[in-house]
Design an enzyme around this catalytic site. Structure first.
Site, PDB file in Angstrom:
ATOM      1  N   LYS A  56       0.216  -1.251  -0.172  1.00  0.00           N
ATOM      2  CA  LYS A  56       0.186   0.149  -0.207  1.00  0.00           C
ATOM      3  C   LYS A  56       0.775   1.479  -0.226  1.00  0.00           C
ATOM      4  CE  LYS A  56      -2.483  -1.120   3.748  1.00  0.00           C
ATOM      5  NZ  LYS A  56      -2.151  -3.089   3.620  1.00  0.00           N
ATOM      6  N   ALA A  89      -8.102  -7.228   1.102  1.00  0.00           N
ATOM      7  CA  ALA A  89      -7.474  -7.755   0.285  1.00  0.00           C
ATOM      8  C   ALA A  89      -8.456  -8.364  -0.490  1.00  0.00           C
ATOM      9  CB  ALA A  89      -7.150  -9.048   1.443  1.00  0.00           C
ATOM     10  N   ASP A 109      -2.660   2.094   9.257  1.00  0.00           N
ATOM     11  CA  ASP A 109      -2.967   0.576   7.359  1.00  0.00           C
ATOM     12  C   ASP A 109      -4.623   1.229   7.072  1.00  0.00           C
ATOM     13  OD1 ASP A 109      -2.928  -1.752   5.787  1.00  0.00           O
ATOM     14  OD2 ASP A 109      -4.450  -2.652   6.733  1.00  0.00           O
ATOM     15  N   LYS A 122      -5.780   3.231   3.311  1.00  0.00           N
ATOM     16  CA  LYS A 122      -6.832   2.995   2.986  1.00  0.00           C
ATOM     17  C   LYS A 122      -7.880   3.619   2.742  1.00  0.00           C
ATOM     18  CE  LYS A 122      -6.270  -2.181   3.989  1.00  0.00           C
ATOM     19  NZ  LYS A 122      -6.720  -3.625   5.454  1.00  0.00           N
TER      20      LYS A 122
END
Length: 814
Positions: free
Chosen positions: A579, A611, A678, A682
């Site tokens: 990412k 995912a 994280d 996203k």
């Protein structure tokens, strides 16, 4: 009479030799048959190795000799009835003893001449031909063994001797008339000079041997039996879906062999062409396959391009200058200067303005060619009429070959257009008036790509080939490789797609294989691969320059993310599980997307969010179809969902997190998950894909981890979490008191984004979200109140790998 020649793979072992015997006996049609054989597969190379070891005073040559002897003794015992083995076993031992004596002498002298080397390698053909002759004799078949050293006379240019055809033809004709038989067994490759010293005809010389006998005896046909079903439309080492050529003329075969086609040794054609003897290229392991017929002419319009081949190691010499225009004799002086220095001109092209002339030569002649041409035109260069000779190196000539091209307009345009569309620069072109050959000079680094492009254009391909380079061989990488291995056959049979993994790299080593890595052995192969960093890995990818290449990043490494631009600029698509690139500065993210568009490549990163869930793909489909995204609410961390679904205060929070890491749900550093980094990445990626210019610092993060947990190493993190257990228990208890669950939720609305823990009541879509599942809600103009919902496993190596695999398949569709 016919001559049949069998190559090394055809006589590699007893099983293959039995196939040869079956072919020989099936050919009996009241004509005598001369059978020329190579050494058993790999034996010539082993003999050269033995000679080299002995000359280096390395006594392991004796072990190699013992293994070589056992190989031939085993073949004898497998092929002959036990009561008929004795004489042949003795003959093999006698030859091997003689070979050992020669090698012992080399070992003692520490010297290996080409003459001695020829003597050593001759034993391969002597042994194989003797064993096959013995097999025929055991079957009661009339045969005679022929010693080629008695009949083929050459000069003394050892290892690549030239044949004296006048003497050779006379000897062969006389011997065969005096020794009639049904079958003849002949060792290929070997000959002798007038003094009787053994010589060899060059690697591949067994083909030449067959041609020499065929021409001298005026046979009805020469059959060359090998391990492929004829000559191929391109080098199968470069083009995996190359096809056999059914019919080809002598001239076309010579053109292809001149341009590097390895199926037939180039000198083979001339003796049979002069006698107009047809040549068949056949497959020992598929004897009913048609193979390739080589003869005087070919017919038919459907396959007017016979094949594609190439010559590497070319330099271009360009002589330019306004003083050349209208002045006769410049070309003559150029060619004269080169000829006087024995420089062979391979290709010529001249502009219609007479302002320049360009020739292609062997790269080895470059320096002397530059010197003599500059000297020949020194006056014109000094007076400015002509520029100093311009030299370009590292070039290759790629050639289309076919006698019928002259009756098919547009071939040149099709050739050059397809190369140009694939970014392959053409430095020079040449096409003779006979139009049997169209040649283009390109950079050597582009040759494999060029031949594959041309093969796809001029020959129907049965499948598309995708060449995959994978960075990362950990948990996700291992699962991805297993999935590719499982699906390879299905993809080829059902989608006409051949997915080849040609490169695998971890943080220390890189494994590359042009023909594809054996996926059931990749771990051991990678373990023994050379040390290499990501920059070296990328450099090798660029150097290989394979068509339909895709780079797959299944790491979480910033250094790997930084190479995407270099790959996209070479038209290599990028699939990223990592990412970091898409969550870097907005300008960098946009630059990568721009490069992908500019160089006709894809930059896919579906697994950056959710995912294997189709989150980004769905978002892009909404936007492309004209919808507008107004709000996104999502649980985007499988790790955090797993943790809060399993944490109920009965066991420490730190223990639940460690369990999540053990089961492969967390990033290598779990703080990226638990600290919200994280999830921030996203939601920012989703906001950017929705058209919002956003940076990480613009996202609000409502941290639930105490600041002390972010200090020190990962192990210190776990220790500190254990100390902070009362804090985590208090978070849980507060939510429970409200009848709610804890979920880490990301929100994007009105150009703003935030992440943090929320109390989720039973009425929420997020309440019944279990295990490691993710849930994404898209509120759009078309879905204003009831959102579009995407739900499923959002963490785990298997589902992440499957998402990466799906992106790889998408690359194949461009």
């Amino acid at each position: 009479m016919k001559v049949l020649k069998f190559g090394g793979s055809s006589v590699a072992n007893a099983e293959n030799i039995q196939k040869v015997i079956d072919i020989i006996l099936s050919q009996k049609d009241n004509h005598a048959i001369a059978v020329v054989v190579s050494a058993m597969g790999g034996v010539t190379d082993r003999l050269l190795k033995i000679a080299s070891l002995a000359a280096s005073a390395d006594d392991t040559y004796k072990t190699e000799l013992e293994e070589l002897e056992q190989k031939h003794l085993t073949a004898v015992r497998s092929l002959l009835p036990i009561q008929q083995q004795s004489a042949t076993l003795s003959l093999v031992k006698q030859h091997c003893n003689e070979l050992e004596s020669i090698c012992d002498g080399v070992y003692l002298l520490k010297e290996l001449s080409l003459r001695t080397q020829d003597k050593i390698v001759s034993f391969g053909e002597l042994l194989s031909s003797r064993i096959i002759a013995a097999k025929l004799e055991s079957l009661g078949v009339q045969q005679q063994w022929v010693d080629s050293r008695d009949l083929i006379v050459t000069n003394s240019n050892h290892s690549n001797a030239a044949v004296d055809f006048a003497i050779t033809n006379e000897r062969i004709s006389t011997w065969f008339k005096a020794n009639p038989s049904t079958y003849y067994l002949i060792p290929g490759f070997i000959a002798a000079n007038l003094a009787g010293h053994t010589t060899t005809l060059g690697r591949g010389g067994s083909d030449y041997t067959g041609s020499i006998y065929a021409a001298a005896l005026g046979v009805s046909a020469l059959e060359i039996w090998t391990d492929v079903s004829g000559m191929m439309t391109a080098d199968p080492r470069l083009v995996t879906n190359a096809k056999p050529i059914e019919h080809i003329s002598y001239q076309e075969a010579m053109e292809l062999s001149h341009f590097g086609a390895k199926i037939i040794y180039p000198p083979t054609i001339l003796p049979v062409m002069l006698k107009k003897i047809p040549v068949w290229i056949k497959n020992t392991f598929e004897p009913t396959a048609k193979g390739t017929l080589i003869e005087s002419h070919t017919e038919g319009a459907n396959d007017f391009i016979r094949g594609i081949s190439s010559i590497t190691g070319i330099s271009l010499l360009s002589l330019e200058g306004s003083g050349m225009v209208g002045i006769p004799g410049f070309s003559k002086r150029l060619f004269e200067a080169l000829a006087n220095e024995q420089v062979n001109v391979i290709l010529i092209t001249q502009s219609s303005s007479e302002h320049s002339i360009c020739v292609g030569i062997n790269e080895a002649d470059t320096l002397k060619a530059k010197r003599v041409v500059d000297y020949a035109f020194s006056y014109e260069i000094q007076t400015g009429k002509v520029d100093p000779l311009v030299v370009e190196t590292n070039l290759t000539i790629v050639a289309l070959v076919g006698e019928q091209m002259k009756s098919h307009p547009g071939v040149s345009g099709k050739m050059f257009g397809s190369l140009g569309r694939n970014g392959i620069n053409i430095r020079a072109i040449a096409q003779g008036s006979s139009e049997k050959n169209i040649s283009a000079v390109i950079a050597t680094k582009d040759v494999k790509k060029a031949i594959n492009v041309l093969h796809e254009v001029f020959f129907e391909t049965s499948y598309k080939q995708l060449n995959v380079f994978i960075a990362g061989a950990g948990n996700v990488g291992s699962k991805l490789l297993a999935q590719i291995q499982q699906q390879q056959l299905f993809l080829q049979n059902q989608l006409n797609l051949q997915v080849r993994v040609v490169g695998i790299a971890n943080s220390k080593k890189a494994l590359l294989a042009d023909q594809g890595i054996l996926l059931d052995e990749w771990q051991s192969l990678l373990a023994s691969a050379s040390v290499s960093g990501i920059d070296e890995f990328v450099a090798q990818i660029q150097e290989k320059n394979l068509r339909n290449s895709v780079f797959v990043d299944v790491t979480a490494n910033e250094g790997v993310a930084k190479v995407y631009g270099r790959l996209l600029e070479k038209s290599i698509s990028v699939v990223a599980c990592n990412k970091i690139a898409c969550s870097s500065a907005y300008d960098e993210y946009q630059q990568l997307k721009s490069l992908a568009r500019e160089y006709n490549a894809l930059f896919l990163f579906e697994t950056n969010v959710g995912a294997g869930l189709p989150v980004i793909g769905t978002l892009n489909d909404l936007l492309r179809s004209g919808d507008k995204v107004n709000k996104i609410k999502a649980v985007l961390s499988g790790t955090l969902n797993y943790v809060f679904n399993h944490y109920d205060g009965s066991k420490p929070f730190a223990e639940v997190v460690r369990q999540a890491q053990t089961e492969g749900y967390t990033e290598p550093d779990p703080r990226l998950d638990l600290g919200g980094t994280d999830v921030m990445r996203k939601i920012m990626i989703l906001a950017r894909e929705a058209g919002q210019q956003m940076e990480m610092e613009q996202i609000e993060n409502r941290y639930f981890l105490p600041q002390s947990c972010f200090e020190g190493s990962v192990e210190h993190f776990y220790t500190e979490m254990a100390k902070q257990e009362p804090h985590f228990k208090a978070l849980f208890d507060k939510a429970s008191a409200e009848g709610a669950k804890l979920k880490f939720v990301a929100t994007y609305e009105n150009g703003r984004a935030s992440v943090g823990l929320e109390h989720i009541l039973p009425s929420s879509d997020f309440y019944h979200l279990y295990g490691k599942d993710n849930l994404v809600l898209f509120y759009t103009d078309r879905y204003p109140e009831q959102p579009l919902v995407i739900k499923g496993a959002g963490a785990g190596a298997d589902v992440t790998a499957s998402g990466v695999f799906a992106d790889i398949i998408r690359v194949a569709r461009i």
